[in-house]
Design a protein around this motif. Structure first.
Motif, PDB file in Angstrom:
ATOM      1  N   GLU A   1      27.460  40.296  50.035  1.00  0.00           N
ATOM      2  CA  GLU A   1      26.157  39.630  50.070  1.00  0.00           C
ATOM      3  C   GLU A   1      25.227  40.183  48.997  1.00  0.00           C
ATOM      4  N   ALA A   2      25.297  41.496  48.781  1.00  0.00           N
ATOM      5  CA  ALA A   2      24.459  42.117  47.754  1.00  0.00           C
ATOM      6  C   ALA A   2      24.818  41.584  46.366  1.00  0.00           C
ATOM      7  N   ILE A   3      26.119  41.420  46.097  1.00  0.00           N
ATOM      8  CA  ILE A   3      26.560  40.902  44.800  1.00  0.00           C
ATOM      9  C   ILE A   3      26.156  39.441  44.651  1.00  0.00           C
ATOM     10  N   LEU A   4      26.269  38.681  45.729  1.00  0.00           N
ATOM     11  CA  LEU A   4      25.862  37.270  45.695  1.00  0.00           C
ATOM     12  C   LEU A   4      24.374  37.154  45.376  1.00  0.00           C
ATOM     13  N   GLU A   5      23.558  38.026  45.973  1.00  0.00           N
ATOM     14  CA  GLU A   5      22.123  38.028  45.675  1.00  0.00           C
ATOM     15  C   GLU A   5      21.876  38.382  44.212  1.00  0.00           C
ATOM     16  N   PHE A   6      22.659  39.340  43.696  1.00  0.00           N
ATOM     17  CA  PHE A   6      22.552  39.735  42.292  1.00  0.00           C
ATOM     18  C   PHE A   6      22.859  38.540  41.390  1.00  0.00           C
ATOM     19  N   GLU A   7      23.919  37.798  41.723  1.00  0.00           N
ATOM     20  CA  GLU A   7      24.305  36.627  40.934  1.00  0.00           C
ATOM     21  C   GLU A   7      23.213  35.564  40.963  1.00  0.00           C
ATOM     22  N   GLU A   8      22.625  35.356  42.138  1.00  0.00           N
ATOM     23  CA  GLU A   8      21.562  34.347  42.259  1.00  0.00           C
ATOM     24  C   GLU A   8      20.319  34.763  41.481  1.00  0.00           C
ATOM     25  N   GLU A   9      20.004  36.062  41.535  1.00  0.00           N
ATOM     26  CA  GLU A   9      18.847  36.567  40.808  1.00  0.00           C
ATOM     27  C   GLU A   9      19.027  36.397  39.297  1.00  0.00           C
ATOM     28  N   MET A  10      20.236  36.593  38.815  1.00  0.00           N
ATOM     29  CA  MET A  10      20.512  36.473  37.389  1.00  0.00           C
ATOM     30  C   MET A  10      20.400  35.033  36.890  1.00  0.00           C
TER      31      MET A  10
ATOM     32  N   ILE B   1      35.317  47.618  45.937  1.00  0.00           N
ATOM     33  CA  ILE B   1      34.000  47.584  45.301  1.00  0.00           C
ATOM     34  C   ILE B   1      34.136  47.641  43.785  1.00  0.00           C
ATOM     35  N   GLN B   2      35.051  48.479  43.291  1.00  0.00           N
ATOM     36  CA  GLN B   2      35.260  48.589  41.850  1.00  0.00           C
ATOM     37  C   GLN B   2      35.728  47.266  41.260  1.00  0.00           C
ATOM     38  N   GLN B   3      36.628  46.568  41.969  1.00  0.00           N
ATOM     39  CA  GLN B   3      37.129  45.278  41.503  1.00  0.00           C
ATOM     40  C   GLN B   3      36.002  44.244  41.449  1.00  0.00           C
ATOM     41  N   GLN B   4      35.171  44.224  42.499  1.00  0.00           N
ATOM     42  CA  GLN B   4      34.033  43.301  42.523  1.00  0.00           C
ATOM     43  C   GLN B   4      33.065  43.616  41.389  1.00  0.00           C
ATOM     44  N   TYR B   5      32.866  44.902  41.168  1.00  0.00           N
ATOM     45  CA  TYR B   5      31.971  45.341  40.099  1.00  0.00           C
ATOM     46  C   TYR B   5      32.494  44.881  38.735  1.00  0.00           C
TER      47      TYR B   5
ATOM     48  N   ARG C   1      32.608  40.734  38.676  1.00  0.00           N
ATOM     49  CA  ARG C   1      31.398  39.939  38.893  1.00  0.00           C
ATOM     50  C   ARG C   1      30.125  40.589  38.347  1.00  0.00           C
ATOM     51  N   MET C   2      30.033  41.904  38.477  1.00  0.00           N
ATOM     52  CA  MET C   2      28.791  42.561  38.082  1.00  0.00           C
ATOM     53  C   MET C   2      28.718  42.849  36.581  1.00  0.00           C
ATOM     54  N   VAL C   3      29.818  43.356  36.019  1.00  0.00           N
ATOM     55  CA  VAL C   3      29.799  43.757  34.609  1.00  0.00           C
ATOM     56  C   VAL C   3      29.408  42.603  33.684  1.00  0.00           C
ATOM     57  N   PRO C   4      30.011  41.407  33.817  1.00  0.00           N
ATOM     58  CA  PRO C   4      29.608  40.307  32.929  1.00  0.00           C
ATOM     59  C   PRO C   4      28.126  39.965  33.058  1.00  0.00           C
ATOM     60  N   LEU C   5      27.588  40.013  34.270  1.00  0.00           N
ATOM     61  CA  LEU C   5      26.178  39.689  34.471  1.00  0.00           C
ATOM     62  C   LEU C   5      25.271  40.770  33.894  1.00  0.00           C
ATOM     63  N   MET C   6      25.656  42.037  34.059  1.00  0.00           N
ATOM     64  CA  MET C   6      24.849  43.120  33.507  1.00  0.00           C
ATOM     65  C   MET C   6      24.901  43.120  31.984  1.00  0.00           C
TER      66      MET C   6
END
Length: 200
Positions: free
Chosen positions: A68-77, A120-124, A127-132
């Motif tokens: 859910e935290a990652i989904l919120e991050f994606e929506e915020e971006m 968590i590392q896989q999700q990071y 999903r997270m690295v490209p957005l960051m």
């Protein structure tokens, strides 16, 4: 998904969210399945049928929390915001998410549980690295991030923080003023020791 599957998914989700809510005020070792069942309005048998054990429930609940935290991050971006607005949002959400949970539990699930850590590392990575990377690139283009700082350097700093999260959480847990200490750690990460770039 048929009606039965939808209902089962809703019950499962309610149990996990109730568990995370209870963990804001309970130590994990003291929290019982009976307490979770009562708060969620379900039977203990239902919880065991869905999760099998308290340990599995805690793990699945934390995984759902991370998703859910990652989904919120994606929506915020997806929103058109300045870097400062995004950073403020991330600081607020991180504080809200982790300062309300027992640091020992977060450390156990995020660092010491290898299956959870790998998830968590896989999700990071996925999903997270490209957005960051996108956030840093946009910040550089708008002049909000110094041209001296590369995308790779920012991502490396984030990785360093993740790898040292166990020690950081230990320090937070021992600190007299946990909230103030979290503020300081977030400030150093996002703004550096000086808070601004020194004039040459």
């Amino acid at each position: 998904m048929n009606g039965f599957e939808k209902r089962a998914a809703l019950i499962r989700s309610k149990i996990m969210k109730t568990t995370m809510e209870l963990l804001k005020t309970w130590e994990a070792r003291r929290l019982r399945i009976a307490d979770i069942a009562k708060a969620a309005g379900v039977s203990q048998v239902t919880i065991y049928n869905y999760f099998g054990s308290k340990e599995a429930l805690l793990s699945e609940s934390f995984k759902d929390f991370v998703d859910e935290a990652i989904l919120e991050f994606e929506e915020e971006m997806r929103l058109r915001k300045t870097l400062k607005e995004r950073v403020t949002y991330f600081i607020f959400k991180d504080k809200e998410a982790y300062s309300s949970l027992d640091p020992a539990l977060v450390k156990e699930l995020m660092v010491e549980d290898q299956v959870m850590y790998q998830y968590i590392q896989q999700q990071y990575d996925d999903r997270m690295v490209p957005l960051m990377a996108q956030m840093v690139a946009e910040g550089k283009a708008s002049g909000e991030i110094s041209q001296k700082v590369s995308v790779e350097a920012v991502l490396l700093m984030i990785q360093m923080y993740i790898k040292s999260s166990g020690e950081m959480l230990d320090s937070v847990a021992k600190h007299e003023d946990k909230e103030k200490f979290l503020d300081e750690l977030f400030h150093i990460f996002f703004y550096g020791l000086c808070g601004r770039e020194l004039e040459e």
